[in-house]
Motif scaffolding. Structure first.
Motif, short mmCIF file in Angstrom:
data_model
loop_
_atom_site.label_atom_id
_atom_site.label_comp_id
_atom_site.label_asym_id
_atom_site.label_seq_id
_atom_site.Cartn_x
_atom_site.Cartn_y
_atom_site.Cartn_z
N LEU A 1 0.80 -1.21 0.00
CA LEU A 1 0.00 0.00 0.00
C LEU A 1 0.84 1.27 0.00
N ASP A 2 1.99 1.24 0.64
CA ASP A 2 2.80 2.45 0.80
C ASP A 2 3.86 2.63 -0.28
N ASP A 3 4.24 1.57 -0.93
CA ASP A 3 5.32 1.63 -1.93
C ASP A 3 4.86 1.11 -3.29
N ARG A 4 3.64 1.45 -3.65
CA ARG A 4 3.07 0.97 -4.91
C ARG A 4 3.96 1.25 -6.12
N PRO A 5 4.59 2.43 -6.22
CA PRO A 5 5.45 2.66 -7.39
C PRO A 5 6.58 1.64 -7.51
N LEU A 6 7.06 1.13 -6.38
CA LEU A 6 8.16 0.16 -6.43
C LEU A 6 7.71 -1.18 -6.99
N ILE A 7 6.45 -1.53 -6.76
CA ILE A 7 5.93 -2.76 -7.35
C ILE A 7 5.88 -2.61 -8.87
N THR A 8 5.39 -1.46 -9.32
CA THR A 8 5.34 -1.19 -10.76
C THR A 8 6.75 -1.19 -11.34
N LEU A 9 7.68 -0.54 -10.66
CA LEU A 9 9.07 -0.51 -11.13
C LEU A 9 9.65 -1.90 -11.25
N HIS A 10 9.43 -2.72 -10.24
CA HIS A 10 9.96 -4.08 -10.27
C HIS A 10 9.40 -4.84 -11.46
N ASP A 11 8.09 -4.71 -11.68
CA ASP A 11 7.45 -5.43 -12.78
C ASP A 11 7.98 -4.99 -14.14
N ARG A 12 8.20 -3.69 -14.29
CA ARG A 12 8.56 -3.15 -15.60
C ARG A 12 10.05 -2.99 -15.86
N GLU A 13 10.82 -2.71 -14.81
CA GLU A 13 12.19 -2.23 -15.03
C GLU A 13 13.29 -3.11 -14.47
N LEU A 14 12.95 -4.24 -13.85
CA LEU A 14 13.99 -5.09 -13.25
C LEU A 14 15.05 -5.47 -14.28
N ASP A 15 14.64 -5.74 -15.49
CA ASP A 15 15.60 -6.15 -16.52
C ASP A 15 16.57 -5.05 -16.92
N ARG A 16 16.31 -3.83 -16.52
CA ARG A 16 17.21 -2.72 -16.85
C ARG A 16 18.40 -2.64 -15.90
N LEU A 17 18.33 -3.37 -14.79
CA LEU A 17 19.45 -3.36 -13.84
C LEU A 17 20.65 -4.09 -14.42
N ARG A 18 21.82 -3.70 -13.95
CA ARG A 18 23.02 -4.47 -14.29
C ARG A 18 22.84 -5.87 -13.75
N ASP A 19 23.52 -6.83 -14.37
CA ASP A 19 23.38 -8.24 -13.95
C ASP A 19 23.63 -8.42 -12.46
N SER A 20 24.67 -7.77 -11.95
CA SER A 20 25.01 -7.96 -10.53
C SER A 20 23.90 -7.43 -9.62
N ASP A 21 23.31 -6.29 -9.98
CA ASP A 21 22.22 -5.75 -9.16
C ASP A 21 20.96 -6.62 -9.28
#
Length: 196
Positions: free
Chosen positions: A99-119
Motif C-alpha cells: 500500500l505504501d510503496d506501490r510505485p516500487l511494485i510497478t518498477l519491479h514489474d517493468r524495469e527489473l531487466d534494466r538493472l546491471r546483472d550484478s544488481d
C-alpha cells in the motif's frame, strides 16, 4: 527506499520522486532534469547524490528487496515461536509495502531487466531469502503442506498483495485501514484454504 521517519534526507526525496516518475512514465520516459525539478534541485545537481538514473533504479529495487527481508527477519525474531502470529505479522508487513510503496511494485514489474546483472542477481537473491521466511512460516502454521505447496501459496499471496498498483484509482478504493484489513483477510483466507 524512503525511510519512515519525520525528516527525510535529500537522497530519500530524490528516490521517492524517481520511483513515482519511473512508475508513471517508465524509466526511459523520465530525465534527470524532471527528477531534479520534482525535488527542487537542478538535474545536474542530482549527480551529487547519484551517478545517474541507473544508480537510482538499482538503489530503489535493491533497497526495497533488502528492506522487505530485514523486516521479515525482524518479524520472525519477534514472533515468540507462535506460527499464527508470525504469519499475520508477515502479512501485515507486506501489506504495508504493497500500500505504501506501490510505485516500487510497478518498477519491479517493468524495469527489473534494466538493472546491471550484478544488481538484478542481488535483488533476486534477497527476494529468495524473503520467500524462504514465508515458506517456513506457512509450513509451521500448516504442517501438512509440502514445501512446493507452501512455496506456490506464498507466491500466489504475493501476487494478490502486489496487485495494488493495478487496482482502480486510489481515491476509488476503500481507505487505507479498510484496504489493509481486506487484503489481510484475503491473504489469510488463501493460506487457510491451501492449508485446509
Amino acid at each position: 527506499m524512503v525511510t519512515r521517519t519525520d525528516a527525510t534526507t535529500r537522497r530519500e526525496q530524490i528516490l521517492k520522486e524517481a520511483a513515482r516518475l519511473f512508475a508513471e512514465r517508465g524509466f526511459h520516459g523520465v530525465g534527470v532534469d524532471e527528477i531534479g525539478a520534482a525535488v527542487g534541485i537542478s538535474g545536474p545537481g542530482l549527480y551529487r547524490h547519484f551517478a545517474g538514473k541507473d544508480a537510482m533504479l538499482a538503489e530503489l529495487l535493491v533497497g526495497i528487496s533488502g528492506q522487505l527481508l530485514t523486516g521479515g527477519k525482524r518479524r520472525v525474531q519477534e514472533s515468540d515461536g507462535r506460527p499464527d502470529a508470525l504469519l499475520d505479522s508477515l502479512i501485515e508487513g507486506h501489506i504495508d509495502f504493497a500500500l505504501d510503496d506501490r510505485p516500487l511494485i510497478t518498477l519491479h514489474d517493468r524495469e527489473l531487466d534494466r538493472l546491471r546483472d550484478s544488481d538484478r542477481k542481488l535483488v533476486r537473491q534477497l527476494q529468495r531469502q524473503y520467500v524462504e521466511l514465508w515458506v517456513v512460516a506457512v509450513r509451521e502454521q500448516y504442517g501438512h503442506l509440502s514445501e512446493p505447496e507452501a512455496r506456490a501459496t506464498v507466491h500466489a499471496v504475493f501476487g494478490l498483495l502486489n496487485s495494488t498498483p493495478h487496482l482502480s484509482r486510489p481515491g476509488s478504493l476503500p481507505g487505507r485501514t479498510a484496504m489493509a484489513e481486506l487484503l489481510h483477510r484475503l491473504a489469510r483466507g488463501a493460506f487457510d484454504a491451501a492449508g485446509a
